[in-house]
Design a protein around this motif. Structure first.
Motif, PDB file in Angstrom:
ATOM      1  N   ASP A  84       3.161  -7.176   0.643  1.00  0.00           N
ATOM      2  CA  ASP A  84       2.316  -8.122   1.543  1.00  0.00           C
ATOM      3  C   ASP A  84       3.370  -8.604   2.919  1.00  0.00           C
ATOM      4  OD1 ASP A  84       4.268  -9.959   0.574  1.00  0.00           O
ATOM      5  OD2 ASP A  84       2.571 -11.120  -0.545  1.00  0.00           O
ATOM      6  N   GLU A 119      -1.217 -15.429   6.767  1.00  0.00           N
ATOM      7  CA  GLU A 119      -0.046 -15.911   5.922  1.00  0.00           C
ATOM      8  C   GLU A 119       0.955 -15.575   6.199  1.00  0.00           C
ATOM      9  OE1 GLU A 119      -3.854 -15.408   4.004  1.00  0.00           O
ATOM     10  OE2 GLU A 119      -2.692 -14.175   4.981  1.00  0.00           O
ATOM     11  N   GLN A 120       1.317 -14.395   6.944  1.00  0.00           N
ATOM     12  CA  GLN A 120       2.586 -13.916   7.559  1.00  0.00           C
ATOM     13  C   GLN A 120       2.784 -14.783   8.813  1.00  0.00           C
ATOM     14  OE1 GLN A 120       1.605  -9.882   8.497  1.00  0.00           O
ATOM     15  NE2 GLN A 120       2.645  -9.132   6.511  1.00  0.00           N
ATOM     16  N   ARG A 129       4.334 -18.197   7.647  1.00  0.00           N
ATOM     17  CA  ARG A 129       5.792 -18.025   7.129  1.00  0.00           C
ATOM     18  C   ARG A 129       6.811 -17.575   7.946  1.00  0.00           C
ATOM     19  NH1 ARG A 129       7.000 -14.251   1.846  1.00  0.00           N
ATOM     20  NH2 ARG A 129       9.223 -14.344   1.930  1.00  0.00           N
ATOM     21  N   SER A 155      -0.724 -11.235   9.842  1.00  0.00           N
ATOM     22  CA  SER A 155      -1.838 -11.980   8.902  1.00  0.00           C
ATOM     23  C   SER A 155      -1.664 -13.395   9.126  1.00  0.00           C
ATOM     24  CB  SER A 155      -1.877 -11.545   7.464  1.00  0.00           C
ATOM     25  OG  SER A 155      -0.848 -11.746   6.808  1.00  0.00           O
TER      26      SER A 155
END
Length: 385
Positions: A221, A104-105, A108, A102
């Protein structure tokens, strides 16, 4: 000059001129180069504009065919793929996260890998003594149990490349829905390195570790994809990762051949240069044939992947053909150089060791042949029943 050729030319010059002098650096140990050395080399690659060259500034990847050119150039030194950040398992992990993570992934976990500031590890293989997953991932014993908005993972893993010193982990475990992948920050106290194995190869930082995972709590998540999609996601990574191994080690065998050729032309015996003795000259001629066949096999499989196909069978064929050809090349280079070939005075001895391991890593030759034989049987049934 095409895009791939232009990038590969820059990478080859950087590896030959800047990276190769580091090959005798004392920070190259039995469990791989130290992280300090890796970061020093990546700093030089960053300054030269060749860091992570297979991923473009907009986040898109070169085609597989273009990647073949670039990774072959990086492989001209065992340190080259590390220096320019195209080494396994990071290269395969970056590819998978680029396809499946994703936004966000990616921010990070992927961005630190692309920048070359972090290394990663892929936790799938399990110890044979436990009866866990090796070439057959369906035997996986590591479990993942849902607990509120977390998952709790327990199990043991083996041959986990780069686990020591990695900052990003992809953990495969069996949930009730099936095999599932999770992204984790490393180090984590729940993931304990039992030991780093002493293996025949020595090119990957952190070596290959046996690890114990005890009550590893992972936020929901941080799951990659959905529960039970682990094998499906593994297929995204599988064929390209097999092929990029072939690309890198083809570059190393090209360099080993160059070193053996130079030796055979300079060394004299029985009144003439070694290369003028047919026993030696013919081995180098056979190297040329195997090098070209390996190159063509890689390019053929890359073209298949560039159509969007999974390329499972094609990558198995390429992995078998190329790894076996590279083993012959590396062996001949050692033989041509005689006693010098088994010393650490050149990289020929290391290339021989690395390629021998490659015949097992990412699936032993025999497993790929078994898989292809099953395909032969399926295809026969389709056309004859």
């Amino acid at each position: 000059m095409t895009r791939g050729t232009e990038i590969a030319t820059k990478v080859a010059a950087f590896v030959r001129e800047t990276v190769a002098p580091y090959e005798r650096d004392p920070r190259c140990g039995t469990h791989g180069p130290s992280d300090a050395l890796v970061q020093e080399l990546r700093g030089l690659a960053r300054a030269a504009g060749v860091l992570t060259p297979h991923i473009l500034p907009d986040g898109s990847h070169l085609t597989h065919r273009e990647t073949a050119q670039v990774l072959r150039a990086a492989g001209l030194s065992p340190l080259g793929p590390l220096a320019v950040n195209v080494m396994a398992p990071d290269e395969g992990n970056m590819y998978l996260l680029g396809k499946a993570a994703s936004p966000e992934q990616k921010a990070r976990f992927l961005d630190p890998l692309v920048s070359g500031k972090a290394r990663s590890a892929f936790f799938m293989t399990e110890p044979a003594a436990d009866g866990g997953a090796g070439s057959d991932p369906s035997m996986m014993l590591t479990t993942a149990v849902a607990d509120g908005n977390h998952w709790v993972v327990n199990g043991r893993k083996a041959f986990i490349t780069g686990a020591e010193g990695a900052r990003v982990g992809i953990v495969m475990a069996k949930a009730e829905e099936g095999a599932t992948m999770f992204l984790v920050d490393l180090p984590d106290t729940a993931i304990r390195i039992e030991r780093v194995l002493d293996t025949i190869d020595s090119s990957m930082p952190g070596g290959h570790a046996v690890v114990q995972i005890t009550d590893l709590r992972i936020p929901a998540d941080q799951m990659l994809g959905n529960p039970g999609e682990g094998f499906k996601l593994a297929q995204i990574r599988l064929a390209p990762a097999r092929l990029t191994h072939c690309m890198r080690w083809l570059g190393s065998c090209q360099r080993a051949h160059e070193i053996a050729t130079d030796y055979a032309n300079r060394r004299h015996a029985f009144g003439k240069p070694l290369i003028d003795h047919e026993g030696v000259g013919f081995m180098l001629a056979e190297n040329l044939i195997d090098l070209k066949q390996a190159e063509l096999m890689i390019d053929w499989c890359a073209d298949v992947l560039d159509t969007g196909a999974l390329g499972t069978a094609e990558s198995s064929m390429a992995k078998v053909a190329v790894s076996e050809a590279l083993m012959r090349i590396a062996d001949r280079c050692v033989q041509v150089m005689g006693g010098t070939g088994v010393t650490g005075d050149t990289i020929v001895e290391q290339v021989f060791r690395e390629v021998r391991a490659f015949r097992i890593y990412d699936g032993p030759t025999e497993v790929h042949k078994w898989s292809l034989a099953k395909k032969v049987k399926r295809d026969w049934r389709t056309t004859n029943l």
